[in-house]
Design an enzyme around this catalytic site. Sequence first.
Site, PDB file in Angstrom:
ATOM      1  N   CYS A   1       0.833  -1.203   0.000  1.00  0.00           N
ATOM      2  CA  CYS A   1       0.000   0.000   0.000  1.00  0.00           C
ATOM      3  C   CYS A   1       0.872   1.260   0.000  1.00  0.00           C
ATOM      4  O   CYS A   1       1.533   1.567   0.999  1.00  0.00           O
ATOM      5  CB  CYS A   1      -0.906  -0.052   1.232  1.00  0.00           C
ATOM      6  SG  CYS A   1      -1.764   1.478   1.603  1.00  0.00           S
TER       7      CYS A   1
ATOM      8  N   CYS B   1       0.073   3.790   2.697  1.00  0.00           N
ATOM      9  CA  CYS B   1       0.511   3.244   3.992  1.00  0.00           C
ATOM     10  C   CYS B   1       2.005   3.516   4.188  1.00  0.00           C
ATOM     11  O   CYS B   1       2.428   3.960   5.265  1.00  0.00           O
ATOM     12  CB  CYS B   1       0.280   1.733   4.067  1.00  0.00           C
ATOM     13  SG  CYS B   1      -1.449   1.222   3.937  1.00  0.00           S
TER      14      CYS B   1
END
Length: 126
Positions: free
Chosen positions: A30, A33
């Site tokens: 991600c 993230c």
Amino acid sequence: MAVLELNQENFESTVLDNDFVIVDFWAPWCGPCRAFAPTFEAAAEKHTDITFAKVNTEVEQGIAASFQIRSIPTLMIFREKVIIYSQPGSLPASGLDELIAKVRELDMAQVHKEIAEEQAAQADKA
């Protein structure tokens, strides 16, 4: 303070044994993230009285499922074993600091009272 890696074995005890826990649900693939990680780690260094932890949703799918994590990153804040905040999306450092300040200001005695009242009302309906 270092950021803890949470798993099935230590998640519950971490939340139960600490009064203020901020959990970042993330995954290695991600991009947002990974971009949020330095902000989260800097906040952990700045707010040493708070437990900062991460859950890798790829590895700990059971934890992610139990909290119905549908989008990552998701930030979840526990105060005195109560989920105070749970929202997907990353925050800038200033936004994270503001959120922490607001959660610190909460009257947890009032929060627990409201939860007890809600549970009593639900029990009366049953």
